[in-house]
Design an enzyme around this catalytic site. Sequence first.
Site, short mmCIF file in Angstrom:
data_model
loop_
_atom_site.label_atom_id
_atom_site.label_comp_id
_atom_site.label_asym_id
_atom_site.label_seq_id
_atom_site.Cartn_x
_atom_site.Cartn_y
_atom_site.Cartn_z
N GLY A 1 0.80 -1.21 0.00
CA GLY A 1 0.00 0.00 0.00
C GLY A 1 0.84 1.26 0.00
O GLY A 1 1.82 1.40 -0.75
N CYS A 2 0.47 2.19 0.87
CA CYS A 2 1.14 3.48 0.92
C CYS A 2 2.59 3.38 1.40
O CYS A 2 3.39 4.28 1.15
CB CYS A 2 0.37 4.44 1.83
SG CYS A 2 -1.30 4.80 1.24
#
Length: 377
Positions: free
Chosen positions: A137-138
Amino acid sequence: MATLCRPAIAVPEHVITLDQTLDLARSLHAGHPQLPLALRLIENTGVRTRHLVQPIDETLRHPGFTTRNAVYEREAKHRVPEVVERALGHAELSARDIDLIVYVSCTGFMMPSLTAWLINTMGFRSDTRQVPIAQLGCAAGGAAVNRAHDFCRAYPGANVLIVACEFCSLCYQPTDLGVGSLLSNGLFGDAIAAAVMRGRGGTGVHVERNGSHLVPHTEDWISYGVKDTGFHFQLDKRVPGTMEMLAPALRTLATEHDWDVSGLGFYIVHAGGPRILDDLCHFLDLEPAAFRFSRATLTERGNIASAVVFDALARLFAEGNVADGTHGLIAGFGPGITAEISLGSWAGAPIEAAIPHRPRVLDTVDRQPKFGVPAVT
């Protein structure tokens, strides 16, 4: 001596403002019992504009995961090459100088990864290594920097291309009506970033150390529900408070490197929301200006997932007043809950390592890139 060079950034042409986002929320969810709370949370994100890979009317339609993923592949192939070319130009290298491509994305799926298409299309050597990262993800922006650093340490003189392609708007789910989902609809944006880590030479951040930290038993705090309709973003209400658990990891890594995390010259961190930046100021004893690059990314582009750290880093380059040797930190935060952290010093002039340049293994046919490398901009 691995140096992270100036990133190249691109955002799509379709723009949605905060006012437009709030109006859409009011019209689409007029009867939602928690609409006032959702509107207040969206306003408090600090996001003023976001860029979308499709016009808003198309973004709001859900034609099915198959069609959406086809849009992801089409738009990635259309938009990534130009960003890669600019990143190579910033590093003063060509495609044939790259030994590894790290491709990060959590908003679409391709197998083989886009790395294979890039190698075949843009003139990279056929022995170029590939590392796709899809499930951090981030945090994947920070992880990409760390894996590039690891590779350059293992293979002195090697060069690594990092590409982050995030079309978060393709994960919009009209049937997800929880407050966390409504908040994410007003927070995430789309962007592409690319940067080169040079094993020898180059200007930028000379990466000296990297590390990772996982907060135990938080793996369900940020997650995807993978369903027939695609990826459903799931956000626990405890996520905004994670910096209390992650800030000590930043401090520990800096201390192990004999640095004071509260006394560095620059900070490039993932801006998932304003609470993250505010809490880091508190727990690391820093002034708000320390995170001005990350805050500007959040304000102008929203949360662009793994591309945030590169957009913020590009703003540091653009400011242009970092003294040689200035110490700094790069960190990405994401599912796990995971932190990926790098420490480095600013190198305004190329750093040449005292090692011979290793010979390269070329293809049987020495192909030329199909795309020219532009001048450094």
